[in-house]
Scaffold this motif. Structure first.
Motif, PDB file in Angstrom:
ATOM      1  N   PHE A   1       0.863  -1.196   0.000  1.00 44.62           N
ATOM      2  CA  PHE A   1       0.000   0.000   0.000  1.00 44.62           C
ATOM      3  C   PHE A   1       0.888   1.232   0.000  1.00 44.62           C
ATOM      4  CE2 PHE A   1       0.563  -1.196   4.476  1.00 44.62           C
ATOM      5  CZ  PHE A   1       1.074  -0.016   5.000  1.00 44.62           C
ATOM      6  N   LYS A   2       0.307   2.333  -0.408  1.00 47.45           N
ATOM      7  CA  LYS A   2       1.064   3.587  -0.462  1.00 47.45           C
ATOM      8  C   LYS A   2       0.519   4.560   0.575  1.00 47.45           C
ATOM      9  CE  LYS A   2       2.233   3.414  -5.359  1.00 47.45           C
ATOM     10  NZ  LYS A   2       2.019   4.000  -6.679  1.00 47.45           N
ATOM     11  N   SER A   3       1.321   5.559   0.901  1.00 48.17           N
ATOM     12  CA  SER A   3       0.827   6.635   1.752  1.00 48.17           C
ATOM     13  C   SER A   3       1.311   7.952   1.163  1.00 48.17           C
ATOM     14  CB  SER A   3       1.319   6.468   3.187  1.00 48.17           C
ATOM     15  OG  SER A   3       2.691   6.820   3.265  1.00 48.17           O
ATOM     16  N   VAL A   4       0.729   9.015   1.664  1.00 52.21           N
ATOM     17  CA  VAL A   4       1.076  10.323   1.099  1.00 52.21           C
ATOM     18  C   VAL A   4       2.333  10.877   1.771  1.00 52.21           C
ATOM     19  CG1 VAL A   4      -0.408  11.682   2.642  1.00 52.21           C
ATOM     20  CG2 VAL A   4       0.035  12.485   0.313  1.00 52.21           C
ATOM     21  N   GLY A   5       3.108  11.614   0.999  1.00 50.66           N
ATOM     22  CA  GLY A   5       4.309  12.251   1.526  1.00 50.66           C
ATOM     23  C   GLY A   5       4.529  13.559   0.782  1.00 50.66           C
ATOM     24  N   VAL A   6       5.690  14.174   1.007  1.00 53.24           N
ATOM     25  CA  VAL A   6       5.978  15.415   0.300  1.00 53.24           C
ATOM     26  C   VAL A   6       7.463  15.476  -0.037  1.00 53.24           C
ATOM     27  CG1 VAL A   6       6.217  16.752   2.459  1.00 53.24           C
ATOM     28  CG2 VAL A   6       5.654  17.938   0.338  1.00 53.24           C
ATOM     29  N   LYS A   7       7.759  15.884  -1.281  1.00 52.41           N
ATOM     30  CA  LYS A   7       9.156  15.976  -1.721  1.00 52.41           C
ATOM     31  C   LYS A   7       9.278  17.159  -2.675  1.00 52.41           C
ATOM     32  CE  LYS A   7      12.862  12.991  -3.281  1.00 52.41           C
ATOM     33  NZ  LYS A   7      13.228  11.767  -3.970  1.00 52.41           N
ATOM     34  N   ASP A   8      10.270  18.010  -2.443  1.00 53.70           N
ATOM     35  CA  ASP A   8      10.486  19.198  -3.276  1.00 53.70           C
ATOM     36  C   ASP A   8       9.195  19.999  -3.438  1.00 53.70           C
ATOM     37  OD1 ASP A   8      13.074  18.236  -3.611  1.00 53.70           O
ATOM     38  OD2 ASP A   8      12.500  17.058  -5.387  1.00 53.70           O
TER      39      ASP A   8
ATOM     40  N   THR B   1       3.725  13.384  -2.663  1.00 56.69           N
ATOM     41  CA  THR B   1       4.094  12.097  -3.252  1.00 56.69           C
ATOM     42  C   THR B   1       3.113  11.044  -2.745  1.00 56.69           C
ATOM     43  OG1 THR B   1       5.557  11.557  -1.398  1.00 56.69           O
ATOM     44  CG2 THR B   1       6.571  12.646  -3.307  1.00 56.69           C
ATOM     45  N   PHE B   2       3.041   9.974  -3.453  1.00 57.82           N
ATOM     46  CA  PHE B   2       2.210   8.847  -3.043  1.00 57.82           C
ATOM     47  C   PHE B   2       3.083   7.617  -3.278  1.00 57.82           C
ATOM     48  CE2 PHE B   2      -1.879   6.335  -3.505  1.00 57.82           C
ATOM     49  CZ  PHE B   2      -2.261   6.552  -2.190  1.00 57.82           C
ATOM     50  N   ALA B   3       3.654   7.076  -2.215  1.00 55.07           N
ATOM     51  CA  ALA B   3       4.681   6.039  -2.403  1.00 55.07           C
ATOM     52  C   ALA B   3       4.628   5.015  -1.265  1.00 55.07           C
ATOM     53  CB  ALA B   3       6.053   6.683  -2.495  1.00 55.07           C
ATOM     54  N   TYR B   4       5.502   4.007  -1.362  1.00 58.61           N
ATOM     55  CA  TYR B   4       5.485   2.878  -0.423  1.00 58.61           C
ATOM     56  C   TYR B   4       6.299   3.171   0.835  1.00 58.61           C
ATOM     57  CZ  TYR B   4       3.824   0.446  -4.527  1.00 58.61           C
ATOM     58  OH  TYR B   4       3.091   0.081  -5.617  1.00 58.61           O
ATOM     59  N   PRO B   5       5.904   2.583   1.971  1.00 53.86           N
ATOM     60  CA  PRO B   5       6.769   2.616   3.150  1.00 53.86           C
ATOM     61  C   PRO B   5       7.744   1.436   3.120  1.00 53.86           C
ATOM     62  CG  PRO B   5       4.572   1.808   3.740  1.00 53.86           C
ATOM     63  CD  PRO B   5       4.600   1.944   2.249  1.00 53.86           C
ATOM     64  N   VAL B   6       8.883   1.609   3.794  1.00 49.65           N
ATOM     65  CA  VAL B   6       9.823   0.497   4.005  1.00 49.65           C
ATOM     66  C   VAL B   6       9.819   0.185   5.497  1.00 49.65           C
ATOM     67  CG1 VAL B   6      12.286  -0.096   4.127  1.00 49.65           C
ATOM     68  CG2 VAL B   6      11.355   0.894   2.038  1.00 49.65           C
ATOM     69  N   ILE B   7       9.695  -1.089   5.850  1.00 45.29           N
ATOM     70  CA  ILE B   7       9.722  -1.510   7.253  1.00 45.29           C
ATOM     71  C   ILE B   7      11.095  -2.097   7.559  1.00 45.29           C
ATOM     72  CG2 ILE B   7       8.734  -3.115   8.943  1.00 45.29           C
ATOM     73  CD1 ILE B   7       6.240  -3.066   6.825  1.00 45.29           C
ATOM     74  N   LEU B   8      11.730  -1.630   8.642  1.00 44.60           N
ATOM     75  CA  LEU B   8      13.017  -2.190   9.064  1.00 44.60           C
ATOM     76  C   LEU B   8      12.768  -3.202  10.178  1.00 44.60           C
ATOM     77  CD1 LEU B   8      15.093   1.113   9.577  1.00 44.60           C
ATOM     78  CD2 LEU B   8      14.779  -0.173   7.450  1.00 44.60           C
ATOM     79  N   ARG B   9      13.477  -4.321  10.130  1.00 46.79           N
ATOM     80  CA  ARG B   9      13.345  -5.341  11.182  1.00 46.79           C
ATOM     81  C   ARG B   9      14.743  -5.782  11.580  1.00 46.79           C
ATOM     82  NH1 ARG B   9      10.154  -7.339  14.659  1.00 46.79           N
ATOM     83  NH2 ARG B   9       9.358  -9.460  14.741  1.00 46.79           N
ATOM     84  N   ALA B  10      15.009  -5.864  12.886  1.00 46.62           N
ATOM     85  CA  ALA B  10      16.324  -6.321  13.377  1.00 46.62           C
ATOM     86  C   ALA B  10      16.082  -7.090  14.662  1.00 46.62           C
ATOM     87  CB  ALA B  10      17.241  -5.126  13.641  1.00 46.62           C
ATOM     88  N   VAL B  11      16.342  -8.406  14.633  1.00 46.15           N
ATOM     89  CA  VAL B  11      15.990  -9.236  15.791  1.00 46.15           C
ATOM     90  C   VAL B  11      17.133 -10.157  16.214  1.00 46.15           C
ATOM     91  CG1 VAL B  11      13.513  -9.266  15.240  1.00 46.15           C
ATOM     92  CG2 VAL B  11      14.997 -11.070  14.354  1.00 46.15           C
TER      93      VAL B  11
END
Ligand code: XMP
Length: 326
Positions: free
Chosen positions: A255-262, A266-276
């Protein structure tokens, strides 16, 4: 050859000297078992198959045929490293199969995680079978089975098993590390001269980035997973976390969410970080990654990776979450 039970008095391989002794014994046993025949190996570039490849190269050289299938779900740089280490440095007989389009076409539109896993597994067998049929005179099939595979599943774990091959392609098995634990396989790999980042790498699921590109796999999100994972690994290595944290990776939801650039939305994907961290992958705790490092990784991912405008850090232990997202 050895049975499937580790003798009680078998010494634990903890030093380069003990690894050398193991290698010497195995090389002579492998030569005896294989004679002048040919051996086939599915070489993923993971620790176990890489160590088996290096042992067999030492024992029977070009009688070993390694098949490396690039299914498009490998991490950044992995296929290149397999070619560099095994073909260029070790002079191995390596068949590289670019099956990227084939896998991605089969996976197109498939969102259900177990269905994705099944398609990846089945397609892998099919590609491997096709390559095996092109070769003449193969009598043996080498596998990177290790002792926990035998203990845990009363046989061989699916990811070490190309046992789904049809009847007419049933070869005699060669499993030179089947009585070793993972840490011993690593000591042997180091003694065989394999690079550290191959020998000490973190666990990586058989279906690869396919289970981290959530939902139906698309090429843009798959690239976002691969590029963000490469940044995370690079930053963990630079900051002393490589080899300390048990498993770390990124996942990209569908899914995408709204953001802002320049100044533009923007309407783009999130990245999830995982460290276990974990001992046995049954339970896991979240690594306390320094906040400044998380901010720096976020900055890099949002500027360097296309189609991404947000980065999230997964704070959930196992249970109640699993390590992977699907
Ligand atoms: P979970 O997500 O179940 O993961 O907490 C536990 C460990 O298993 C790995 N994993 C897989 N490995 N094929 C594999 O070979 C798979 O389908 C698979 N799913 C999860 C995961 O990376 C973690 O190390």
């Amino acid at each position: 050859m050895q049975g499937n039970v580790r003798p009680e008095n078998m010494e634990r391989i903890t030093t380069p000297e003990l690894a050398d002794k193991f290698i010497e014994e195995q090389v002579s046993e492998l030569r005896e078992q294989i004679g002048d025949k040919k051996v086939l190996l599915a070489l993923s570039g993971g620790v176990d198959s890489s160590v088996v490849a290096a042992l067999l190269i030492k024992a029977v050289g070009k009688q070993l045929v390694c098949v490396h299938v690039n299914h498009g779900l490998l991490r950044k740089g992995e296929p290149e490293q397999v070619i560099d280490v095994f073909r260029n440095q070790m002079d191995a007989n390596l068949v590289y199969v670019d099956a990227v389009d084939r896998f991605l076409d089969k996976l197109a539109g498939v969102a259900e995680p177990e269905k994705k896993r099944k398609i990846i597994g089945a397609e892998f067998i099919r590609v491997f079978e096709e390559e095996a049929r092109k070769l003449d005179g193969i009598e043996f099939l080498a596998q990177g089975t290790i002792y926990p595979d035998i203990l845990e599943s009363d046989g061989v774990k699916a990811h070490h098993n190309v046992g789904g091959l049809p009847e007419d392609l049933q070869f005699e098995l060669v499993e030179p590390v089947k009585l070793l634990f993972k840490d011993e396989v690593r000591v042997v790999g180091k003694a065989l001269g394999l690079p550290d980042n191959m020998v000490f790498r973190q666990p990586f699921p058989g279906p690869g980035l396919g289970v981290r590109c959530l939902g139906a796999i698309t090429r843009d999100r798959l690239e976002a997973v691969r590029e963000s994972d490469a940044i995370l690994r690079e930053e963990f290595a630079k900051n002393g976390l490589e080899g300390k944290v048990w498993q770390y990776f990124t996942a990209v939801p569908d899914f995408k969410s709204v953001g802002v650039k320049d100044g533009k939305r923007t309407f783009a994907y999130p990245v999830i970080l995982r460290a276990v961290n974990t001992k046995d992958a049954m339970t896991a705790t979240v690594e306390n990654v320094p906040f400044e490092l998380l901010q720096h990784i976020t900055q890099r991912i949002t500027t360097e990776v296309e189609n991404v405008n947000r980065v999230l850090f997964d704070l959930t232990p196992k249970p109640c979450a699993t390590i992977e997202w699907e």
